[in-house]
Design a protein around this motif. Structure first.
Motif, PDB file in Angstrom:
ATOM      1  N   ILE A  61     -29.209  45.597   2.145  1.00 18.96           N
ATOM      2  CA  ILE A  61     -28.206  45.500   3.200  1.00 18.96           C
ATOM      3  C   ILE A  61     -28.339  44.179   3.939  1.00 18.96           C
ATOM      4  CG2 ILE A  61     -27.414  46.520   5.376  1.00 18.96           C
ATOM      5  CD1 ILE A  61     -28.302  49.246   4.205  1.00 18.96           C
ATOM      6  N   LEU A  62     -29.563  43.771   4.221  1.00 17.74           N
ATOM      7  CA  LEU A  62     -29.782  42.488   4.889  1.00 17.74           C
ATOM      8  C   LEU A  62     -29.294  41.339   4.008  1.00 17.74           C
ATOM      9  CD1 LEU A  62     -33.319  42.947   6.494  1.00 17.74           C
ATOM     10  CD2 LEU A  62     -31.067  43.429   7.460  1.00 17.74           C
ATOM     11  N   PHE A  63     -29.510  41.449   2.702  1.00 13.39           N
ATOM     12  CA  PHE A  63     -29.019  40.416   1.789  1.00 13.39           C
ATOM     13  C   PHE A  63     -27.498  40.339   1.837  1.00 13.39           C
ATOM     14  CE2 PHE A  63     -27.571  39.294  -2.578  1.00 13.39           C
ATOM     15  CZ  PHE A  63     -28.015  37.974  -2.590  1.00 13.39           C
ATOM     16  N   ALA A  64     -26.842  41.500   1.846  1.00 13.95           N
ATOM     17  CA  ALA A  64     -25.381  41.522   1.919  1.00 13.95           C
ATOM     18  C   ALA A  64     -24.900  40.879   3.212  1.00 13.95           C
ATOM     19  CB  ALA A  64     -24.875  42.956   1.820  1.00 13.95           C
ATOM     20  N   LEU A  65     -25.514  41.245   4.322  1.00 16.84           N
ATOM     21  CA  LEU A  65     -25.115  40.690   5.620  1.00 16.84           C
ATOM     22  C   LEU A  65     -25.359  39.185   5.668  1.00 16.84           C
ATOM     23  CD1 LEU A  65     -26.585  43.513   7.880  1.00 16.84           C
ATOM     24  CD2 LEU A  65     -24.146  43.059   7.492  1.00 16.84           C
ATOM     25  N   SER A  66     -26.474  38.748   5.111  1.00 16.66           N
ATOM     26  CA  SER A  66     -26.781  37.310   5.110  1.00 16.66           C
ATOM     27  C   SER A  66     -25.830  36.531   4.219  1.00 16.66           C
ATOM     28  CB  SER A  66     -28.223  37.077   4.650  1.00 16.66           C
ATOM     29  OG  SER A  66     -28.374  37.332   3.262  1.00 16.66           O
ATOM     30  N   SER A  67     -25.152  37.244   3.299  1.00 18.30           N
ATOM     31  CA  SER A  67     -24.179  36.610   2.402  1.00 18.30           C
ATOM     32  C   SER A  67     -22.764  36.656   2.966  1.00 18.30           C
ATOM     33  CB  SER A  67     -24.203  37.312   1.036  1.00 18.30           C
ATOM     34  OG  SER A  67     -25.494  37.248   0.465  1.00 18.30           O
ATOM     35  N   GLY A  68     -22.622  37.163   4.186  1.00 20.37           N
ATOM     36  CA  GLY A  68     -21.308  37.213   4.819  1.00 20.37           C
ATOM     37  C   GLY A  68     -20.498  38.444   4.494  1.00 20.37           C
ATOM     38  N   VAL A  69     -21.113  39.422   3.837  1.00 25.84           N
ATOM     39  CA  VAL A  69     -20.415  40.662   3.505  1.00 25.84           C
ATOM     40  C   VAL A  69     -20.402  41.576   4.728  1.00 25.84           C
ATOM     41  CG1 VAL A  69     -20.411  42.711   2.019  1.00 25.84           C
ATOM     42  CG2 VAL A  69     -21.090  40.482   1.085  1.00 25.84           C
ATOM     43  N   ARG A  70     -19.264  42.148   5.019  1.00 24.75           N
ATOM     44  CA  ARG A  70     -19.180  43.149   6.086  1.00 24.75           C
ATOM     45  C   ARG A  70     -19.697  44.480   5.548  1.00 24.75           C
ATOM     46  NH1 ARG A  70     -14.817  39.722   6.568  1.00 24.75           N
ATOM     47  NH2 ARG A  70     -14.284  39.043   8.687  1.00 24.75           N
ATOM     48  N   VAL A  71     -20.655  45.078   6.244  1.00 24.93           N
ATOM     49  CA  VAL A  71     -21.252  46.329   5.779  1.00 24.93           C
ATOM     50  C   VAL A  71     -21.102  47.389   6.870  1.00 24.93           C
ATOM     51  CG1 VAL A  71     -23.278  47.449   4.803  1.00 24.93           C
ATOM     52  CG2 VAL A  71     -22.934  44.996   4.444  1.00 24.93           C
ATOM     53  N   TYR A  72     -20.484  48.516   6.504  1.00 24.89           N
ATOM     54  CA  TYR A  72     -20.248  49.620   7.426  1.00 24.89           C
ATOM     55  C   TYR A  72     -20.969  50.869   6.910  1.00 24.89           C
ATOM     56  CZ  TYR A  72     -16.323  46.692   8.974  1.00 24.89           C
ATOM     57  OH  TYR A  72     -15.548  45.657   9.436  1.00 24.89           O
ATOM     58  N   GLY A  73     -21.359  51.740   7.820  1.00 23.46           N
ATOM     59  CA  GLY A  73     -22.010  52.972   7.415  1.00 23.46           C
ATOM     60  C   GLY A  73     -21.599  54.139   8.285  1.00 23.46           C
ATOM     61  N   SER A  74     -21.554  55.328   7.688  1.00 22.70           N
ATOM     62  CA  SER A  74     -21.216  56.527   8.455  1.00 22.70           C
ATOM     63  C   SER A  74     -21.731  57.765   7.754  1.00 22.70           C
ATOM     64  CB  SER A  74     -19.694  56.647   8.643  1.00 22.70           C
ATOM     65  OG  SER A  74     -19.077  57.145   7.467  1.00 22.70           O
ATOM     66  N   SER A  75     -21.706  58.871   8.464  1.00 19.42           N
ATOM     67  CA  SER A  75     -21.786  60.228   7.928  1.00 19.42           C
ATOM     68  C   SER A  75     -23.149  60.692   7.442  1.00 19.42           C
ATOM     69  CB  SER A  75     -20.783  60.426   6.778  1.00 19.42           C
ATOM     70  OG  SER A  75     -19.489  60.126   7.186  1.00 19.42           O
ATOM     71  N   SER A  76     -23.722  59.979   6.493  1.00 22.77           N
ATOM     72  CA  SER A  76     -24.912  60.463   5.814  1.00 22.77           C
ATOM     73  C   SER A  76     -25.927  59.329   5.693  1.00 22.77           C
ATOM     74  CB  SER A  76     -24.521  61.048   4.448  1.00 22.77           C
ATOM     75  OG  SER A  76     -25.570  61.795   3.887  1.00 22.77           O
ATOM     76  N   MET A  77     -26.273  58.941   4.467  1.00 24.05           N
ATOM     77  CA  MET A  77     -27.152  57.785   4.286  1.00 24.05           C
ATOM     78  C   MET A  77     -26.599  56.573   5.030  1.00 24.05           C
ATOM     79  SD  MET A  77     -29.890  56.533   2.670  1.00 24.05           S
ATOM     80  CE  MET A  77     -30.236  57.528   1.202  1.00 24.05           C
ATOM     81  N   GLY A  78     -25.280  56.454   5.047  1.00 18.96           N
ATOM     82  CA  GLY A  78     -24.660  55.314   5.726  1.00 18.96           C
ATOM     83  C   GLY A  78     -24.927  55.297   7.211  1.00 18.96           C
ATOM     84  N   ALA A  79     -24.912  56.467   7.856  1.00 24.28           N
ATOM     85  CA  ALA A  79     -25.204  56.535   9.287  1.00 24.28           C
ATOM     86  C   ALA A  79     -26.650  56.156   9.563  1.00 24.28           C
ATOM     87  CB  ALA A  79     -24.918  57.936   9.808  1.00 24.28           C
ATOM     88  N   LEU A  80     -27.552  56.618   8.705  1.00 22.42           N
ATOM     89  CA  LEU A  80     -28.971  56.284   8.855  1.00 22.42           C
ATOM     90  C   LEU A  80     -29.189  54.774   8.759  1.00 22.42           C
ATOM     91  CD1 LEU A  80     -30.571  59.031   6.589  1.00 22.42           C
ATOM     92  CD2 LEU A  80     -30.809  58.846   9.066  1.00 22.42           C
ATOM     93  N   ARG A  81     -28.681  54.186   7.677  1.00 27.24           N
ATOM     94  CA  ARG A  81     -28.908  52.757   7.461  1.00 27.24           C
ATOM     95  C   ARG A  81     -28.200  51.926   8.538  1.00 27.24           C
ATOM     96  NH1 ARG A  81     -32.448  54.461   4.968  1.00 27.24           N
ATOM     97  NH2 ARG A  81     -32.925  54.178   2.732  1.00 27.24           N
ATOM     98  N   ALA A  82     -27.058  52.368   9.008  1.00 23.85           N
ATOM     99  CA  ALA A  82     -26.355  51.615  10.051  1.00 23.85           C
ATOM    100  C   ALA A  82     -27.159  51.596  11.340  1.00 23.85           C
ATOM    101  CB  ALA A  82     -24.971  52.210  10.293  1.00 23.85           C
ATOM    102  N   ALA A  83     -27.774  52.730  11.686  1.00 17.50           N
ATOM    103  CA  ALA A  83     -28.600  52.774  12.891  1.00 17.50           C
ATOM    104  C   ALA A  83     -29.829  51.892  12.735  1.00 17.50           C
ATOM    105  CB  ALA A  83     -29.005  54.210  13.185  1.00 17.50           C
ATOM    106  N   GLU A  84     -30.381  51.864  11.534  1.00 13.71           N
ATOM    107  CA  GLU A  84     -31.596  51.083  11.284  1.00 13.71           C
ATOM    108  C   GLU A  84     -31.317  49.587  11.169  1.00 13.71           C
ATOM    109  OE1 GLU A  84     -33.582  54.800   8.748  1.00 13.71           O
ATOM    110  OE2 GLU A  84     -32.426  53.233   7.751  1.00 13.71           O
ATOM    111  N   CYS A  85     -30.119  49.240  10.746  1.00 16.29           N
ATOM    112  CA  CYS A  85     -29.795  47.823  10.507  1.00 16.29           C
ATOM    113  C   CYS A  85     -28.765  47.272  11.488  1.00 16.29           C
ATOM    114  CB  CYS A  85     -29.277  47.648   9.080  1.00 16.29           C
ATOM    115  SG  CYS A  85     -30.477  48.050   7.791  1.00 16.29           S
TER     116      CYS A  85
END
Length: 234
Positions: A61-85
């Motif tokens: 996820i950090l690699f994606a963000l550092s590459s200019g990719v917009r990353v969104y998360g919700s609901s399940s694994m996505g909510a967890l990773r969004a809170a952590e990142c």
């Protein structure tokens, strides 16, 4: 290119996914890395596999963000990773993300559930705690549950292993010795079930659809550290 990783949270997503969004199944380790290398501009993470496979790395996820990719998360694994990142620019969507981000929810297993394979349309075999609690809150607000019933059912749901949690087991394990009809109580929960994971996922789809389909400038506040371990997965 916009992609969303989703499975059991929205098993019927193919029937209404907004135009311009590619749906892929629940994410595992390397899926986000591969998407970045394929030129994706926007990623939505909802579902991800875990336990018997390597889950999505935070480093991906950090690699994606550092590459200019917009990353969104919700609901399940996505909510967890969004809170952590979140500190690095990942954007959380929905109530469940907010609960993790605020510390109201802390356990990874609160969003976990077991389900069937894609061929069975991810048939749900357990209830995630976040959905059970949303249902109990809804019934309490409607005065369909008394305080003692709410407290007993909540304690039961929170005490169950995530693979064993269903509305039947929640009611069966609740400390309600004087309750006249546990079957009626189970029916009440099922009839008023709130699928908070689904609600948050639908909100994420709308957010992804509205997002610009282009990469953004790389973040200036931090640098991506390409460690020896990271280079082994490239």
């Amino acid at each position: 290119m916009k992609i969303v990783f989703v499975g059991p949270t929205l098993p019927d997503v193919a029937g209404f996914v907004p135009a311009g969004i590619e749906i892929r199944g629940p994410a595992v380790h390397r899926d986000i890395l591969n998407a970045v290398n394929q030129g994706v501009t926007t990623i939505g993470l909802i579902d991800g596999y875990f336990e018997d496979v390597a889950p999505v790395w935070h480093k991906e996820i950090l690699f994606a963000l550092s590459s200019g990719v917009r990353v969104y998360g919700s609901s399940s694994m996505g909510a967890l990773r969004a809170a952590e990142c979140a500190a690095f620019g990942m954007i959380g969507v929905g109530k469940i993300y907010a609960q993790y981000a605020s510390g109201q929810m802390v356990d990874d297993s609160d969003v976990a559930q077991i389900h069937g394979p894609p061929e069975m349309k991810y048939l749900s075999l357990s209830e995630p705690l976040v959905n059970v609690l949303a249902t109990l809150d809804h019934l309490l607000a409607k005065h369909e549950l008394q305080g003692v019933e709410y407290s007993s059912l909540r304690a039961s749901a929170e005490g169950l292993f995530f693979k064993d949690r269903t509305y039947r087991t929640v009611v069966a394990n609740a400390d309600l010795p004087e309750y006249p009809s546990r079957k009626r109580l189970e029916e009440l929960l099922r009839a008023n079930a709130v699928n908070q994971k689904r609600l948050d996922a639908l909100e994420l789809l709308d957010t992804i659809a509205a997002a610009e389909n282009a990469r953004q400038p790389a973040p200036m506040e931090w640098d991506f550290a390409s460690t020896a371990t990271w280079r082994k997965v490239l």
